[in-house]
Design a protein around this motif. Structure first.
Motif, PDB file in Angstrom:
ATOM      1  N   GLY A  41       2.375  29.035  -9.635  1.00 31.85           N
ATOM      2  CA  GLY A  41       1.119  29.171  -8.906  1.00 31.85           C
ATOM      3  C   GLY A  41       0.448  30.517  -9.095  1.00 31.85           C
ATOM      4  N   PHE A  42       0.502  31.058 -10.311  1.00 30.84           N
ATOM      5  CA  PHE A  42      -0.123  32.361 -10.585  1.00 30.84           C
ATOM      6  C   PHE A  42      -1.632  32.203 -10.573  1.00 30.84           C
ATOM      7  N   ASN A  43      -2.320  33.095  -9.867  1.00 30.83           N
ATOM      8  CA  ASN A  43      -3.777  33.070  -9.900  1.00 30.83           C
ATOM      9  C   ASN A  43      -4.351  34.474  -9.866  1.00 30.83           C
ATOM     10  N   LEU A  44      -5.546  34.588 -10.401  1.00 29.05           N
ATOM     11  CA  LEU A  44      -6.302  35.835 -10.414  1.00 29.05           C
ATOM     12  C   LEU A  44      -7.454  35.700  -9.434  1.00 29.05           C
ATOM     13  N   ALA A  45      -7.711  36.744  -8.664  1.00 26.66           N
ATOM     14  CA  ALA A  45      -8.812  36.736  -7.704  1.00 26.66           C
ATOM     15  C   ALA A  45      -9.675  37.971  -7.937  1.00 26.66           C
ATOM     16  N   PHE A  46     -10.984  37.799  -7.777  1.00 27.27           N
ATOM     17  CA  PHE A  46     -11.954  38.869  -8.006  1.00 27.27           C
ATOM     18  C   PHE A  46     -12.863  38.966  -6.792  1.00 27.27           C
ATOM     19  N   ASP A  47     -13.040  40.167  -6.278  1.00 26.73           N
ATOM     20  CA  ASP A  47     -13.898  40.404  -5.113  1.00 26.73           C
ATOM     21  C   ASP A  47     -14.957  41.421  -5.517  1.00 26.73           C
ATOM     22  N   ILE A  48     -16.231  41.016  -5.482  1.00 29.34           N
ATOM     23  CA  ILE A  48     -17.332  41.864  -5.939  1.00 29.34           C
ATOM     24  C   ILE A  48     -18.077  42.423  -4.732  1.00 29.34           C
ATOM     25  N   LEU A  69     -18.634  33.979 -12.768  1.00 27.50           N
ATOM     26  CA  LEU A  69     -17.436  34.353 -13.514  1.00 27.50           C
ATOM     27  C   LEU A  69     -16.883  33.109 -14.193  1.00 27.50           C
ATOM     28  N   GLU A  70     -16.613  33.225 -15.498  1.00 30.15           N
ATOM     29  CA  GLU A  70     -16.001  32.149 -16.252  1.00 30.15           C
ATOM     30  C   GLU A  70     -14.776  32.682 -16.976  1.00 30.15           C
ATOM     31  N   TYR A  71     -13.869  31.777 -17.321  1.00 22.16           N
ATOM     32  CA  TYR A  71     -12.665  32.154 -18.058  1.00 22.16           C
ATOM     33  C   TYR A  71     -12.395  31.118 -19.134  1.00 22.16           C
ATOM     34  N   ARG A  72     -11.721  31.560 -20.200  1.00 20.80           N
ATOM     35  CA  ARG A  72     -11.341  30.622 -21.252  1.00 20.80           C
ATOM     36  C   ARG A  72     -10.000  30.014 -20.868  1.00 20.80           C
ATOM     37  N   TRP A 118     -14.481  27.129 -21.999  1.00 24.35           N
ATOM     38  CA  TRP A 118     -14.939  28.019 -20.934  1.00 24.35           C
ATOM     39  C   TRP A 118     -15.064  27.212 -19.657  1.00 24.35           C
ATOM     40  N   ARG A 119     -14.528  27.752 -18.561  1.00 26.68           N
ATOM     41  CA  ARG A 119     -14.609  27.080 -17.262  1.00 26.68           C
ATOM     42  C   ARG A 119     -15.073  28.055 -16.205  1.00 26.68           C
ATOM     43  N   LYS A 120     -15.796  27.536 -15.226  1.00 25.12           N
ATOM     44  CA  LYS A 120     -16.239  28.369 -14.113  1.00 25.12           C
ATOM     45  C   LYS A 120     -15.067  28.666 -13.192  1.00 25.12           C
ATOM     46  N   ALA A 121     -14.948  29.922 -12.791  1.00 22.24           N
ATOM     47  CA  ALA A 121     -13.945  30.280 -11.786  1.00 22.24           C
ATOM     48  C   ALA A 121     -14.410  29.741 -10.440  1.00 22.24           C
ATOM     49  N   ARG A 126     -11.736  32.881  -7.805  1.00 21.01           N
ATOM     50  CA  ARG A 126     -10.308  32.672  -8.028  1.00 21.01           C
ATOM     51  C   ARG A 126     -10.106  31.815  -9.269  1.00 21.01           C
ATOM     52  N   ILE A 127      -9.115  32.189 -10.067  1.00 20.85           N
ATOM     53  CA  ILE A 127      -8.712  31.406 -11.230  1.00 20.85           C
ATOM     54  C   ILE A 127      -7.264  30.976 -11.013  1.00 20.85           C
ATOM     55  N   ASP A 128      -7.035  29.672 -10.913  1.00 25.86           N
ATOM     56  CA  ASP A 128      -5.680  29.138 -10.766  1.00 25.86           C
ATOM     57  C   ASP A 128      -5.115  28.886 -12.155  1.00 25.86           C
ATOM     58  N   TRP A 129      -4.175  29.718 -12.575  1.00 29.74           N
ATOM     59  CA  TRP A 129      -3.647  29.639 -13.927  1.00 29.74           C
ATOM     60  C   TRP A 129      -2.420  28.725 -14.015  1.00 29.74           C
ATOM     61  N   GLY A 130      -1.601  28.718 -12.993  1.00 24.18           N
ATOM     62  CA  GLY A 130      -0.391  27.904 -13.014  1.00 24.18           C
ATOM     63  C   GLY A 130       0.848  28.731 -13.294  1.00 24.18           C
TER      64      GLY A 130
END
Length: 193
Positions: free
Chosen positions: A96-103, A115-118, A124-127, A135-139
């Protein structure tokens, strides 16, 4: 929403105020970000490398963000490329690894970023987010894994001012209660020419 995602969101929300309150003034932090970034080495003159600062007990991947240098200007309305290096060669397998960004910052209007990520399939997908928090749920990230996540951020054409982006990594594995690896960087957002 699954329980582990709620727990991860709560962990990010719980430490965000502490990060904001314990950080030095924006100007002072901006001034000290550059030497550390330069010593780490950057790919281009207008880029800087921001190493993560793992909190006590974090046994997951180490993170390093490559982003515009602290004094670089970012054009509103255009994509800005970022790279997040995820190095788990010394860490444990993380579920359940995820990245979170607070602007935050004097952006006009508020909540004006995308924010998008590959993804792992190359698309390319929208966060997941609301224009301010993403938040990006990577797994799963296995022990020994090392990879880079391509990111791109875009501010609305009418946004301007200094934007501060806090980056967190959380896990549902229960590594010290989902400890967080946190970075802070700045974007000088300028209107398009």
């Amino acid at each position: 929403m699954k329980f582990h995602r709620i727990a991860a969101a709560v962990a990010v929300a719980a430490i965000a105020p502490a990060v904001f309150l314990s950080a030095p003034a924006v100007a002072a932090e901006k001034a000290t970000a550059s030497p550390a970034a330069q010593s780490a080495g950057a790919g281009q003159a207008d880029e800087a490398v921001y190493p993560g600062s793992p909190r006590s007990g974090w046994r997951g991947p180490q993170l390093t963000l490559t982003a515009p240098a602290p004094d670089a200007r970012v054009a509103a309305g255009s994509w800005t490329g970022l790279k997040m290096a995820v190095d788990n060669r010394q860490g444990e397998t993380v579920e359940g690894f995820n990245l979170a960004f607070d602007i935050s910052g004097p952006l006009a209007p508020a909540k004006s970023a995308e924010l998008e990520y590959r993804a792992q399939d190359g698309s390319w997908r929208k966060a997941f987010g609301n224009g301010k928090v993403f938040r990006i749920d990577w797994g799963q990230v296995k022990a020994g894994d090392s990879f880079t996540v391509e990111l791109r951020m875009r501010f609305a054409p009418n946004a301007s001012g200094l934007a501060r982006v806090l980056t967190f990594a959380t896990s549902s594995s229960g590594l010290s209660g989902g400890s967080v690896d946190c970075m802070s960087q700045f974007f000088d957002v300028q209107p398009p020419k």
